[in-house]
Design a protein around this motif. Sequence first.
Motif, PDB file in Angstrom:
ATOM      1  N   PRO A 126      31.633  32.086  41.142  1.00 29.85           N
ATOM      2  CA  PRO A 126      32.335  32.164  42.575  1.00 29.85           C
ATOM      3  C   PRO A 126      33.000  31.346  41.283  1.00 29.85           C
ATOM      4  CG  PRO A 126      30.216  31.166  43.441  1.00 29.85           C
ATOM      5  CD  PRO A 126      30.287  32.001  42.155  1.00 29.85           C
ATOM      6  N   ALA A 127      34.878  32.164  41.385  1.00 28.89           N
ATOM      7  CA  ALA A 127      35.612  31.494  40.689  1.00 28.89           C
ATOM      8  C   ALA A 127      36.625  30.963  41.639  1.00 28.89           C
ATOM      9  CB  ALA A 127      36.045  32.309  39.491  1.00 28.89           C
ATOM     10  N   PHE A 128      37.539  30.848  41.373  1.00 30.35           N
ATOM     11  CA  PHE A 128      39.083  30.184  41.943  1.00 30.35           C
ATOM     12  C   PHE A 128      38.906  30.455  43.849  1.00 30.35           C
ATOM     13  CE2 PHE A 128      40.437  32.640  38.147  1.00 30.35           C
ATOM     14  CZ  PHE A 128      40.902  31.094  37.315  1.00 30.35           C
ATOM     15  N   GLN A 129      39.658  31.659  44.452  1.00 31.60           N
ATOM     16  CA  GLN A 129      39.493  31.397  45.789  1.00 31.60           C
ATOM     17  C   GLN A 129      38.221  32.748  46.156  1.00 31.60           C
ATOM     18  OE1 GLN A 129      43.470  32.163  48.545  1.00 31.60           O
ATOM     19  NE2 GLN A 129      41.596  32.341  50.196  1.00 31.60           N
ATOM     20  N   ASP A 130      38.774  33.523  45.669  1.00 29.38           N
ATOM     21  CA  ASP A 130      37.498  34.513  46.349  1.00 29.38           C
ATOM     22  C   ASP A 130      37.506  35.590  44.985  1.00 29.38           C
ATOM     23  OD1 ASP A 130      40.221  36.179  45.905  1.00 29.38           O
ATOM     24  OD2 ASP A 130      40.310  36.654  47.514  1.00 29.38           O
ATOM     25  N   ASN A 131      37.410  35.210  43.751  1.00 31.58           N
ATOM     26  CA  ASN A 131      37.105  36.429  42.212  1.00 31.58           C
ATOM     27  C   ASN A 131      35.547  35.942  41.807  1.00 31.58           C
ATOM     28  OD1 ASN A 131      40.081  35.350  42.160  1.00 31.58           O
ATOM     29  ND2 ASN A 131      39.700  37.099  40.104  1.00 31.58           N
ATOM     30  N   TYR A 132      34.647  36.873  41.724  1.00 33.19           N
ATOM     31  CA  TYR A 132      33.274  36.193  40.903  1.00 33.19           C
ATOM     32  C   TYR A 132      33.680  36.972  39.357  1.00 33.19           C
ATOM     33  CZ  TYR A 132      31.572  36.265  46.047  1.00 33.19           C
ATOM     34  OH  TYR A 132      30.887  36.349  46.882  1.00 33.19           O
ATOM     35  N   ILE A 133      33.244  36.251  38.472  1.00 31.98           N
ATOM     36  CA  ILE A 133      32.917  36.571  37.571  1.00 31.98           C
ATOM     37  C   ILE A 133      31.275  36.980  37.423  1.00 31.98           C
ATOM     38  CG2 ILE A 133      32.457  35.592  34.865  1.00 31.98           C
ATOM     39  CD1 ILE A 133      34.425  33.366  36.264  1.00 31.98           C
ATOM     40  N   TRP A 134      31.181  38.280  36.463  1.00 27.77           N
ATOM     41  CA  TRP A 134      29.422  38.838  36.821  1.00 27.77           C
ATOM     42  C   TRP A 134      29.159  38.386  35.353  1.00 27.77           C
ATOM     43  CZ3 TRP A 134      27.378  40.255  40.673  1.00 27.77           C
ATOM     44  CH2 TRP A 134      27.944  40.943  41.970  1.00 27.77           C
ATOM     45  N   LEU A 135      27.702  38.044  35.694  1.00 28.81           N
ATOM     46  CA  LEU A 135      27.098  38.157  34.166  1.00 28.81           C
ATOM     47  C   LEU A 135      25.381  38.726  34.169  1.00 28.81           C
ATOM     48  CD1 LEU A 135      26.026  34.374  33.996  1.00 28.81           C
ATOM     49  CD2 LEU A 135      28.771  35.430  33.023  1.00 28.81           C
ATOM     50  N   LEU A 136      25.576  39.279  33.277  1.00 27.06           N
ATOM     51  CA  LEU A 136      24.415  40.658  33.692  1.00 27.06           C
ATOM     52  C   LEU A 136      23.631  39.481  32.664  1.00 27.06           C
ATOM     53  CD1 LEU A 136      23.215  43.423  34.427  1.00 27.06           C
ATOM     54  CD2 LEU A 136      24.157  44.388  32.401  1.00 27.06           C
ATOM     55  N   ALA A 137      22.638  39.192  32.688  1.00 27.33           N
ATOM     56  CA  ALA A 137      21.120  39.074  32.443  1.00 27.33           C
ATOM     57  C   ALA A 137      20.641  39.442  31.955  1.00 27.33           C
ATOM     58  CB  ALA A 137      21.586  37.312  32.561  1.00 27.33           C
ATOM     59  N   GLY A 138      19.949  39.368  30.829  1.00 30.00           N
ATOM     60  CA  GLY A 138      18.181  39.780  30.223  1.00 30.00           C
ATOM     61  C   GLY A 138      17.519  38.092  30.482  1.00 30.00           C
ATOM     62  N   GLY A 139      15.927  38.472  30.264  1.00 29.29           N
ATOM     63  CA  GLY A 139      14.957  37.911  30.873  1.00 29.29           C
ATOM     64  C   GLY A 139      15.118  36.827  29.456  1.00 29.29           C
ATOM     65  N   ASP A 140      15.863  36.543  28.386  1.00 24.46           N
ATOM     66  CA  ASP A 140      15.468  35.259  27.896  1.00 24.46           C
ATOM     67  C   ASP A 140      17.327  34.475  28.071  1.00 24.46           C
ATOM     68  OD1 ASP A 140      17.557  37.615  26.625  1.00 24.46           O
ATOM     69  OD2 ASP A 140      16.788  36.782  24.261  1.00 24.46           O
ATOM     70  N   GLY A 141      18.212  35.178  28.913  1.00 23.34           N
ATOM     71  CA  GLY A 141      18.969  34.023  28.957  1.00 23.34           C
ATOM     72  C   GLY A 141      20.566  35.125  28.454  1.00 23.34           C
ATOM     73  N   ALA A 142      20.293  35.953  27.252  1.00 22.35           N
ATOM     74  CA  ALA A 142      21.443  36.296  26.942  1.00 22.35           C
ATOM     75  C   ALA A 142      21.449  36.554  28.380  1.00 22.35           C
ATOM     76  CB  ALA A 142      21.107  37.390  25.570  1.00 22.35           C
ATOM     77  N   CYS A 143      23.467  36.922  28.730  1.00 19.89           N
ATOM     78  CA  CYS A 143      23.710  37.166  29.209  1.00 19.89           C
ATOM     79  C   CYS A 143      25.599  38.011  28.576  1.00 19.89           C
ATOM     80  CB  CYS A 143      24.431  36.345  30.350  1.00 19.89           C
ATOM     81  SG  CYS A 143      25.457  35.793  29.502  1.00 19.89           S
ATOM     82  N   VAL A 144      25.756  39.480  29.581  1.00 25.26           N
ATOM     83  CA  VAL A 144      27.368  39.836  29.280  1.00 25.26           C
ATOM     84  C   VAL A 144      28.054  39.295  30.037  1.00 25.26           C
ATOM     85  CG1 VAL A 144      28.529  41.745  28.732  1.00 25.26           C
ATOM     86  CG2 VAL A 144      27.050  41.959  27.979  1.00 25.26           C
ATOM     87  N   VAL A 145      29.081  38.712  29.982  1.00 26.28           N
ATOM     88  CA  VAL A 145      29.533  37.849  30.791  1.00 26.28           C
ATOM     89  C   VAL A 145      31.256  39.028  31.298  1.00 26.28           C
ATOM     90  CG1 VAL A 145      32.136  36.350  30.640  1.00 26.28           C
ATOM     91  CG2 VAL A 145      29.445  36.134  29.620  1.00 26.28           C
ATOM     92  N   VAL A 146      31.814  38.725  32.001  1.00 26.20           N
ATOM     93  CA  VAL A 146      32.838  40.852  32.341  1.00 26.20           C
ATOM     94  C   VAL A 146      33.623  39.584  33.504  1.00 26.20           C
ATOM     95  CG1 VAL A 146      33.066  42.750  33.633  1.00 26.20           C
ATOM     96  CG2 VAL A 146      30.732  41.949  32.526  1.00 26.20           C
ATOM     97  N   ASP A 147      35.303  40.113  32.750  1.00 23.11           N
ATOM     98  CA  ASP A 147      36.140  39.497  33.716  1.00 23.11           C
ATOM     99  C   ASP A 147      36.196  37.324  33.864  1.00 23.11           C
ATOM    100  OD1 ASP A 147      37.203  41.768  33.322  1.00 23.11           O
ATOM    101  OD2 ASP A 147      37.213  42.841  35.367  1.00 23.11           O
ATOM    102  N   PRO A 148      35.974  37.266  33.020  1.00 24.17           N
ATOM    103  CA  PRO A 148      36.045  35.984  32.903  1.00 24.17           C
ATOM    104  C   PRO A 148      37.576  34.866  33.007  1.00 24.17           C
ATOM    105  CG  PRO A 148      36.004  35.969  30.418  1.00 24.17           C
ATOM    106  CD  PRO A 148      35.736  37.314  31.404  1.00 24.17           C
ATOM    107  N   GLY A 149      38.150  34.897  34.233  1.00 26.00           N
ATOM    108  CA  GLY A 149      38.996  34.401  35.096  1.00 26.00           C
ATOM    109  C   GLY A 149      39.197  32.951  34.097  1.00 26.00           C
TER     110      GLY A 149
END
Length: 256
Positions: free
Chosen positions: A8-31
């Motif tokens: 969750p971010a701001f009032q109603d945004n979501y910053i999305w992560l797509l994560a693997g088992g080792d914790g590596a993750c893609v970050v999407v739209d980090p406002g």
Amino acid sequence: MLRTIALPAFQDNYIWLLAGGDGACVVVDPGDAAPVFEAAARGLRPVAVLITHHHPDHVGGVDALLARFPVPCFGPDDPRIPAAATRVGEGDRVGVPALGLGFDVMAVPGHTRSHLAFHGGGVLFCGDTLFSLGCGRLFEGTPAQMLASLDRLAALPGDTVVCCTHEYTQSNGRFARAAEPDNPARDARLAEVDAQRARGEPSLPTTLASELACNPFLRVDAPGVRAAIARHLGSEPRDRVEAFAALRAWKDGFSG
């Protein structure tokens, strides 16, 4: 095993992560970088950043995030996108070796003229183009562009996991009931959403199959939606673009 994480971010945004088992993750739209830093403190490790469009609530944290995690960043070919991002567009493919997958880049103009979606690993990051039970406002594009973009997303596999970037599902649902009064699948979805929100959980992600069954903006050809649009307009729309334009304009002024 990949997992989607909504920060969750701001009032109603979501910053999305797509994560693997080792914790590596893609970050999407980090406002905002702070929620990603908090996730990193819990063991997640950004390995790439994806940007769908230029609005500040989607890019405001990019520079700070890349300063701490100097990872590849990909976004639209638009001067309003942070300079550190590699420009990508329709037909490109973004590889993320740390997760063993790639994302197909899709141009989906409508909300903005340079809006992108990223599809890979059975997951769709669609920014503000498609919402659960709704779609984005037309700030820069035309109804025909947005309808074509939604048609493209609707053609993806039904089991696609859809990661929208705002918690709008309940408010969208109120309009969806007006736009298609008789839709049991939608009513069941809203009952599920009400329970999720009561527990303090996101209503997202959703699936494309659910949206095809419930979202009036993906159902502009459905008889019930067309009939509601005709009642609202006082006449039958001439074609599906006019029907979509009327539906979007109706939603813009809806206060139910």
